[in-house]
Write a protein that holds these residues in place. Structure first.
Motif, PDB file in Angstrom:
ATOM      1  N   ARG A 130       0.834  -1.222   0.000  1.00 10.20           N
ATOM      2  CA  ARG A 130       0.000   0.000   0.000  1.00 10.20           C
ATOM      3  C   ARG A 130       0.855   1.252   0.000  1.00 10.20           C
ATOM      4  O   ARG A 130       0.496   2.264  -0.583  1.00 10.20           O
ATOM      5  CB  ARG A 130      -0.927   0.007   1.217  1.00 10.20           C
ATOM      6  CG  ARG A 130      -2.081  -0.979   1.097  1.00 10.20           C
ATOM      7  CD  ARG A 130      -3.075  -0.804   2.233  1.00 10.20           C
ATOM      8  NE  ARG A 130      -3.660   0.536   2.271  1.00 10.20           N
ATOM      9  CZ  ARG A 130      -4.622   0.906   3.097  1.00 10.20           C
ATOM     10  NH1 ARG A 130      -5.108   0.020   3.956  1.00 10.20           N
ATOM     11  NH2 ARG A 130      -5.099   2.145   3.086  1.00 10.20           N
ATOM     12  N   LYS A 184      -3.984   7.679   5.062  1.00  2.94           N
ATOM     13  CA  LYS A 184      -5.177   6.833   4.928  1.00  2.94           C
ATOM     14  C   LYS A 184      -4.993   5.536   5.714  1.00  2.94           C
ATOM     15  O   LYS A 184      -5.903   5.093   6.440  1.00  2.94           O
ATOM     16  CB  LYS A 184      -5.450   6.535   3.449  1.00  2.94           C
ATOM     17  CG  LYS A 184      -6.747   5.800   3.175  1.00  2.94           C
ATOM     18  CD  LYS A 184      -7.016   5.754   1.666  1.00  2.94           C
ATOM     19  CE  LYS A 184      -8.409   5.207   1.375  1.00  2.94           C
ATOM     20  NZ  LYS A 184      -8.578   3.809   1.743  1.00  2.94           N
ATOM     21  N   LEU A 185      -3.808   4.951   5.600  1.00  2.00           N
ATOM     22  CA  LEU A 185      -3.532   3.709   6.335  1.00  2.00           C
ATOM     23  C   LEU A 185      -3.567   3.957   7.845  1.00  2.00           C
ATOM     24  O   LEU A 185      -4.170   3.176   8.600  1.00  2.00           O
ATOM     25  CB  LEU A 185      -2.164   3.161   5.921  1.00  2.00           C
ATOM     26  CG  LEU A 185      -1.685   1.899   6.653  1.00  2.00           C
ATOM     27  CD1 LEU A 185      -2.642   0.735   6.411  1.00  2.00           C
ATOM     28  CD2 LEU A 185      -0.263   1.533   6.207  1.00  2.00           C
ATOM     29  N   ALA A 187      -5.124   6.352   9.508  1.00  2.00           N
ATOM     30  CA  ALA A 187      -6.496   6.643   9.945  1.00  2.00           C
ATOM     31  C   ALA A 187      -7.318   5.368  10.035  1.00  2.00           C
ATOM     32  O   ALA A 187      -8.097   5.170  10.979  1.00  2.00           O
ATOM     33  CB  ALA A 187      -7.142   7.638   8.986  1.00  2.00           C
ATOM     34  N   GLU A 188      -7.154   4.481   9.060  1.00  2.00           N
ATOM     35  CA  GLU A 188      -7.884   3.212   9.079  1.00  2.00           C
ATOM     36  C   GLU A 188      -7.496   2.382  10.306  1.00  2.00           C
ATOM     37  O   GLU A 188      -8.356   1.802  10.975  1.00  2.00           O
ATOM     38  CB  GLU A 188      -7.582   2.417   7.808  1.00  2.00           C
ATOM     39  CG  GLU A 188      -8.237   2.969   6.560  1.00  2.00           C
ATOM     40  CD  GLU A 188      -7.819   2.199   5.315  1.00  2.00           C
ATOM     41  OE1 GLU A 188      -8.180   2.647   4.218  1.00  2.00           O
ATOM     42  OE2 GLU A 188      -7.115   1.173   5.441  1.00  2.00           O
ATOM     43  N   GLU A 189      -6.183   2.314  10.573  1.00  2.00           N
ATOM     44  CA  GLU A 189      -5.715   1.504  11.695  1.00  2.00           C
ATOM     45  C   GLU A 189      -6.203   2.080  13.026  1.00  2.00           C
ATOM     46  O   GLU A 189      -6.633   1.336  13.915  1.00  2.00           O
ATOM     47  CB  GLU A 189      -4.185   1.419  11.681  1.00  2.00           C
ATOM     48  CG  GLU A 189      -3.627   0.558  10.557  1.00  2.00           C
ATOM     49  CD  GLU A 189      -3.998  -0.908  10.712  1.00  2.00           C
ATOM     50  OE1 GLU A 189      -3.997  -1.404  11.854  1.00  2.00           O
ATOM     51  OE2 GLU A 189      -4.305  -1.558   9.692  1.00  2.00           O
ATOM     52  N   CYS A 190      -6.123   3.389  13.185  1.00  2.00           N
ATOM     53  CA  CYS A 190      -6.568   4.003  14.433  1.00  2.00           C
ATOM     54  C   CYS A 190      -8.073   3.823  14.622  1.00  2.00           C
ATOM     55  O   CYS A 190      -8.536   3.505  15.723  1.00  2.00           O
ATOM     56  CB  CYS A 190      -6.206   5.484  14.457  1.00  2.00           C
ATOM     57  SG  CYS A 190      -4.440   5.806  14.687  1.00  2.00           S
ATOM     58  N   SER A 191      -8.831   4.011  13.571  1.00  2.00           N
ATOM     59  CA  SER A 191     -10.288   3.873  13.678  1.00  2.00           C
ATOM     60  C   SER A 191     -10.670   2.440  14.011  1.00  2.00           C
ATOM     61  O   SER A 191     -11.554   2.199  14.846  1.00  2.00           O
ATOM     62  CB  SER A 191     -10.959   4.315  12.376  1.00  2.00           C
ATOM     63  OG  SER A 191     -10.724   5.694  12.139  1.00  2.00           O
ATOM     64  N   ALA A 192     -10.012   1.481  13.372  1.00  2.00           N
ATOM     65  CA  ALA A 192     -10.336   0.074  13.615  1.00  2.00           C
ATOM     66  C   ALA A 192     -10.049  -0.322  15.054  1.00  2.00           C
ATOM     67  O   ALA A 192     -10.747  -1.167  15.628  1.00  2.00           O
ATOM     68  CB  ALA A 192      -9.538  -0.811  12.656  1.00  2.00           C
TER      69      ALA A 192
END
Length: 216
Positions: A130, A184-185, A187-192
């Motif tokens: 990614r 983006k990566l 943000a995705e990891e923190c949100s998950a």
């Protein structure tokens, strides 16, 4: 995990800090779980110092930093080690890769800290794809460009579990396209994980939907 700063002032910057307006220094501030926090910090105002205080590897300040209502000094060395393995991850400005290890080995150091790693080994390749650094995973850290090193450091920080991610100018060596992919990566990891982050940087940016923005 809640982080509270109460009248924190860096000793080396004391005279300068007390003469300037700051949203952080010498204030009472609370960082609540899952918040995305931007701290805009001109050069010389202590952004790296702040990240080191929040990661508890530097102690030359007055005031108090509390984690879940307990001051940093009240935690034992073993408790601090567990927190750095499971609750707080960090991307240092100087990245701190080991030049004698490959990029993959640098990342693996964080992934295998847990008896049961947070992510399987295959996740490294997925994240590297990614961020466009899969082709350098077997190169030594010494041979990587600054931009490649920064992306490897980001992946390394994401390999461990965390409730807070501390980032000190995490995109300073990346062009806009690569910074956007990395953000983006992250943000995705923190949100998950329902995790928060504290990001320090020189400038305004639009890479995240920040919940709070402070001026240091």
């Amino acid at each position: 995990m809640q982080i509270q700063l109460s009248a924190v002032v860096p000793v080396p910057l004391r005279d300068k800090v007390l003469q300037q307006q700051s949203d952080i220094w010498n204030r009472d501030i609370t960082f609540s779980p899952a918040q995305f926090i931007k701290i805009k910090a001109p050069s010389g105002t202590g952004k790296t110092t702040l990240v080191h205080y929040l990661y508890n590897i530097r102690y030359d300040y007055t005031g108090t930093i509390r984690i879940n209502d307990k001051p940093w000094p009240s935690y034992s060395k073993d408790q601090l080690a567990v927190m750095r393995q499971q609750q707080i991850s960090v991307i240092f400005q100087d990245l701190r890769l080991f030049d004698q290890l490959t990029a993959l080995e640098n990342i693996e150091l964080k992934r295998v800290m847990q008896p049961e790693p947070y992510y399987p080994a295959e996740k490294i390749k997925e994240m590297a794809d990614r961020l466009g650094v899969s082709h350098v995973l077997n190169q030594s850290g010494a041979t990587l460009s600054y931009g490649e090193r920064q992306r490897i450091a980001i992946i390394r920080a994401l390999m461990q579990p965390f409730e807070w991610l501390m980032m000190d100018e995490p995109f300073s060596h990346l062009d806009e396209a690569n910074a956007t992919k990395a953000a983006k990566l992250i943000a995705e990891e923190c949100s998950a994980r329902k995790a928060g982050f504290v990001l320090t940087d020189l400038d305004h940016d639009q890479h995240f939907d920040y919940h709070l923005t402070y001026h240091l």
